[in-house]
Design a protein around this motif. Sequence first.
Motif, PDB file in Angstrom:
ATOM      1  N   VAL A 129       0.745  -1.338   0.058  1.00 21.17           N
ATOM      2  CA  VAL A 129       0.006  -0.102  -0.139  1.00 21.17           C
ATOM      3  C   VAL A 129       0.933   1.368  -0.023  1.00 21.17           C
ATOM      4  O   VAL A 129       1.789   1.361   0.813  1.00 21.17           O
ATOM      5  CB  VAL A 129      -0.904  -0.178   1.222  1.00 21.17           C
ATOM      6  CG1 VAL A 129      -1.932   1.367   1.436  1.00 21.17           C
ATOM      7  CG2 VAL A 129      -1.766  -1.106   1.177  1.00 21.17           C
ATOM      8  N   GLN A 130       0.673   2.306  -0.756  1.00 21.86           N
ATOM      9  CA  GLN A 130       1.199   3.455  -0.788  1.00 21.86           C
ATOM     10  C   GLN A 130       0.378   4.587  -0.738  1.00 21.86           C
ATOM     11  O   GLN A 130      -0.802   4.342  -1.393  1.00 21.86           O
ATOM     12  CB  GLN A 130       2.003   3.661  -2.227  1.00 21.86           C
ATOM     13  CG  GLN A 130       3.383   2.706  -2.173  1.00 21.86           C
ATOM     14  CD  GLN A 130       4.082   3.162  -3.338  1.00 21.86           C
ATOM     15  OE1 GLN A 130       3.541   3.216  -4.510  1.00 21.86           O
ATOM     16  NE2 GLN A 130       5.442   2.801  -3.247  1.00 21.86           N
ATOM     17  N   LEU A 131       0.528   5.639  -0.171  1.00 21.59           N
ATOM     18  CA  LEU A 131      -0.485   6.712   0.216  1.00 21.59           C
ATOM     19  C   LEU A 131       0.523   7.966  -0.362  1.00 21.59           C
ATOM     20  O   LEU A 131       1.636   7.965   0.235  1.00 21.59           O
ATOM     21  CB  LEU A 131      -0.773   6.763   1.605  1.00 21.59           C
ATOM     22  CG  LEU A 131      -1.532   5.658   2.135  1.00 21.59           C
ATOM     23  CD1 LEU A 131      -1.905   5.798   3.700  1.00 21.59           C
ATOM     24  CD2 LEU A 131      -2.908   5.321   1.482  1.00 21.59           C
ATOM     25  N   GLN A 132      -0.297   8.897  -0.998  1.00 20.25           N
ATOM     26  CA  GLN A 132       0.559  10.102  -1.499  1.00 20.25           C
ATOM     27  C   GLN A 132      -0.561  11.286  -1.283  1.00 20.25           C
ATOM     28  O   GLN A 132      -1.493  11.710  -1.695  1.00 20.25           O
ATOM     29  CB  GLN A 132       0.759  10.061  -2.838  1.00 20.25           C
ATOM     30  CG  GLN A 132       1.321  11.300  -3.486  1.00 20.25           C
ATOM     31  CD  GLN A 132       2.737  11.331  -2.948  1.00 20.25           C
ATOM     32  OE1 GLN A 132       3.539  10.433  -3.086  1.00 20.25           O
ATOM     33  NE2 GLN A 132       3.142  12.603  -2.647  1.00 20.25           N
ATOM     34  N   ALA A 133      -0.269  12.030  -0.211  1.00 19.51           N
ATOM     35  CA  ALA A 133      -0.925  13.334   0.261  1.00 19.51           C
ATOM     36  C   ALA A 133      -0.435  14.310  -0.313  1.00 19.51           C
ATOM     37  O   ALA A 133       0.860  14.702  -0.798  1.00 19.51           O
ATOM     38  CB  ALA A 133      -0.780  13.292   1.806  1.00 19.51           C
ATOM     39  N   SER A 134      -1.572  15.267  -0.700  1.00 22.46           N
ATOM     40  CA  SER A 134      -1.351  16.663  -1.165  1.00 22.46           C
ATOM     41  C   SER A 134      -2.159  17.573  -0.912  1.00 22.46           C
ATOM     42  O   SER A 134      -3.243  17.248  -0.229  1.00 22.46           O
ATOM     43  CB  SER A 134      -1.208  16.429  -2.894  1.00 22.46           C
ATOM     44  OG  SER A 134      -2.398  15.957  -3.266  1.00 22.46           O
ATOM     45  N   GLY A 135      -2.001  18.996  -1.294  1.00 32.05           N
ATOM     46  CA  GLY A 135      -2.875  19.762  -1.092  1.00 32.05           C
ATOM     47  C   GLY A 135      -2.673  20.936  -0.168  1.00 32.05           C
ATOM     48  O   GLY A 135      -3.333  21.952   0.163  1.00 32.05           O
ATOM     49  N   GLY A 136      -1.610  20.548   0.996  1.00 30.64           N
ATOM     50  CA  GLY A 136      -1.410  21.625   1.891  1.00 30.64           C
ATOM     51  C   GLY A 136      -1.005  22.763   1.509  1.00 30.64           C
ATOM     52  O   GLY A 136      -0.720  23.088   0.133  1.00 30.64           O
ATOM     53  N   GLY A 137      -0.899  24.085   2.089  1.00 28.36           N
ATOM     54  CA  GLY A 137      -0.328  25.358   1.644  1.00 28.36           C
ATOM     55  C   GLY A 137      -0.558  26.274   2.952  1.00 28.36           C
ATOM     56  O   GLY A 137      -0.501  25.614   4.206  1.00 28.36           O
ATOM     57  N   SER A 138      -0.523  27.458   2.458  1.00 26.18           N
ATOM     58  CA  SER A 138      -0.613  28.550   3.515  1.00 26.18           C
ATOM     59  C   SER A 138      -1.793  29.322   3.227  1.00 26.18           C
ATOM     60  O   SER A 138      -2.129  29.639   2.348  1.00 26.18           O
ATOM     61  CB  SER A 138       0.426  29.548   3.504  1.00 26.18           C
ATOM     62  OG  SER A 138       1.850  28.885   4.001  1.00 26.18           O
ATOM     63  N   VAL A 139      -2.530  29.572   4.372  1.00 29.29           N
ATOM     64  CA  VAL A 139      -3.798  30.409   4.233  1.00 29.29           C
ATOM     65  C   VAL A 139      -3.950  31.210   5.576  1.00 29.29           C
ATOM     66  O   VAL A 139      -3.293  30.995   6.463  1.00 29.29           O
ATOM     67  CB  VAL A 139      -5.224  29.353   4.170  1.00 29.29           C
ATOM     68  CG1 VAL A 139      -5.019  28.672   2.858  1.00 29.29           C
ATOM     69  CG2 VAL A 139      -5.128  28.352   5.584  1.00 29.29           C
ATOM     70  N   GLN A 140      -4.961  32.079   5.296  1.00 32.27           N
ATOM     71  CA  GLN A 140      -4.979  32.891   6.541  1.00 32.27           C
ATOM     72  C   GLN A 140      -6.193  32.418   7.504  1.00 32.27           C
ATOM     73  O   GLN A 140      -7.042  31.635   6.956  1.00 32.27           O
ATOM     74  CB  GLN A 140      -5.624  34.490   6.003  1.00 32.27           C
ATOM     75  CG  GLN A 140      -4.296  34.988   5.555  1.00 32.27           C
ATOM     76  CD  GLN A 140      -4.563  36.566   5.198  1.00 32.27           C
ATOM     77  OE1 GLN A 140      -5.807  37.032   4.972  1.00 32.27           O
ATOM     78  NE2 GLN A 140      -3.462  37.339   5.301  1.00 32.27           N
ATOM     79  N   THR A 141      -6.279  32.918   8.736  1.00 37.22           N
ATOM     80  CA  THR A 141      -7.360  32.383   9.474  1.00 37.22           C
ATOM     81  C   THR A 141      -8.963  32.830   8.636  1.00 37.22           C
ATOM     82  O   THR A 141      -9.141  33.707   8.323  1.00 37.22           O
ATOM     83  CB  THR A 141      -7.515  33.161  10.480  1.00 37.22           C
ATOM     84  OG1 THR A 141      -6.299  32.990  11.501  1.00 37.22           O
ATOM     85  CG2 THR A 141      -8.760  33.067  11.448  1.00 37.22           C
ATOM     86  N   GLY A 142      -9.712  31.470   8.921  1.00 37.21           N
ATOM     87  CA  GLY A 142     -10.990  31.413   8.205  1.00 37.21           C
ATOM     88  C   GLY A 142     -10.913  31.177   6.888  1.00 37.21           C
ATOM     89  O   GLY A 142     -11.990  30.927   6.308  1.00 37.21           O
ATOM     90  N   GLY A 143      -9.992  30.821   6.105  1.00 39.91           N
ATOM     91  CA  GLY A 143      -9.577  30.299   5.018  1.00 39.91           C
ATOM     92  C   GLY A 143      -9.931  28.836   4.793  1.00 39.91           C
ATOM     93  O   GLY A 143     -10.220  28.203   5.871  1.00 39.91           O
ATOM     94  N   SER A 144      -9.732  28.234   3.653  1.00 39.64           N
ATOM     95  CA  SER A 144     -10.263  26.751   3.239  1.00 39.64           C
ATOM     96  C   SER A 144      -8.959  25.997   2.728  1.00 39.64           C
ATOM     97  O   SER A 144      -8.416  26.680   1.789  1.00 39.64           O
ATOM     98  CB  SER A 144     -11.563  26.604   2.686  1.00 39.64           C
ATOM     99  OG  SER A 144     -12.533  27.139   3.441  1.00 39.64           O
ATOM    100  N   LEU A 145      -9.091  24.882   2.777  1.00 35.48           N
ATOM    101  CA  LEU A 145      -8.133  24.129   2.024  1.00 35.48           C
ATOM    102  C   LEU A 145      -8.742  22.619   1.741  1.00 35.48           C
ATOM    103  O   LEU A 145      -9.393  22.211   2.606  1.00 35.48           O
ATOM    104  CB  LEU A 145      -6.689  23.870   2.764  1.00 35.48           C
ATOM    105  CG  LEU A 145      -5.681  24.897   2.479  1.00 35.48           C
ATOM    106  CD1 LEU A 145      -4.442  24.720   3.274  1.00 35.48           C
ATOM    107  CD2 LEU A 145      -5.292  24.976   1.019  1.00 35.48           C
TER     108      LEU A 145
END
Length: 120
Positions: free
Chosen positions: A1-17
Motif C-alpha cells: 500500500v502506498q499513500l500520497q498526500a497533497s493539497g497543503g499550503g498557507s492560508v489565513q485564518t478563516g480560509g479553506s483548503l
Amino acid sequence: VQLQASGGGSVQTGGSLRLSCKFSGRAFINWTMAWFRQAPGKEREFVANIYWSRGNPYYADSVKGRFTISRDNPKNTLYLQMTSLKPEDTAVYYCAARHRAAESTTYNYWGQGTLVTVSS
C-alpha cells in the motif's frame, strides 16, 4: 500500500483548503481511511476517519463542524475539506489506512504528510 498526500499550503485564518490522499497497491474499498496531524512540538493526533463500509465519519472535537472527510472509491482517493481554519490547525497532515479485517485499531500505512500553515 502506498499513500500520497497533497493539497497543503498557507492560508489565513478563516480560509479553506482541501487535502487529497491517493491510495495505491490494494483495493481501496477494503480500507478504513483516516487523517491525523502533528503540530510543531506536539504529539500526532487523530483528526477524522471514514470506514470502508461508508459508515458515518468520525471527527475529533477540535475539527467537528469545520472539517469534512470523504472518499471517492473509483478514484482511490481520500479527501479532507477544511474550512474556517484557525492558527491552531497548523500542522503536518498525514493520511493513514487500516484494512477492514484488521483486529487492531492501529493504522498500518501512512502517507508522507502535507504541511498546512494558518496565519492570523
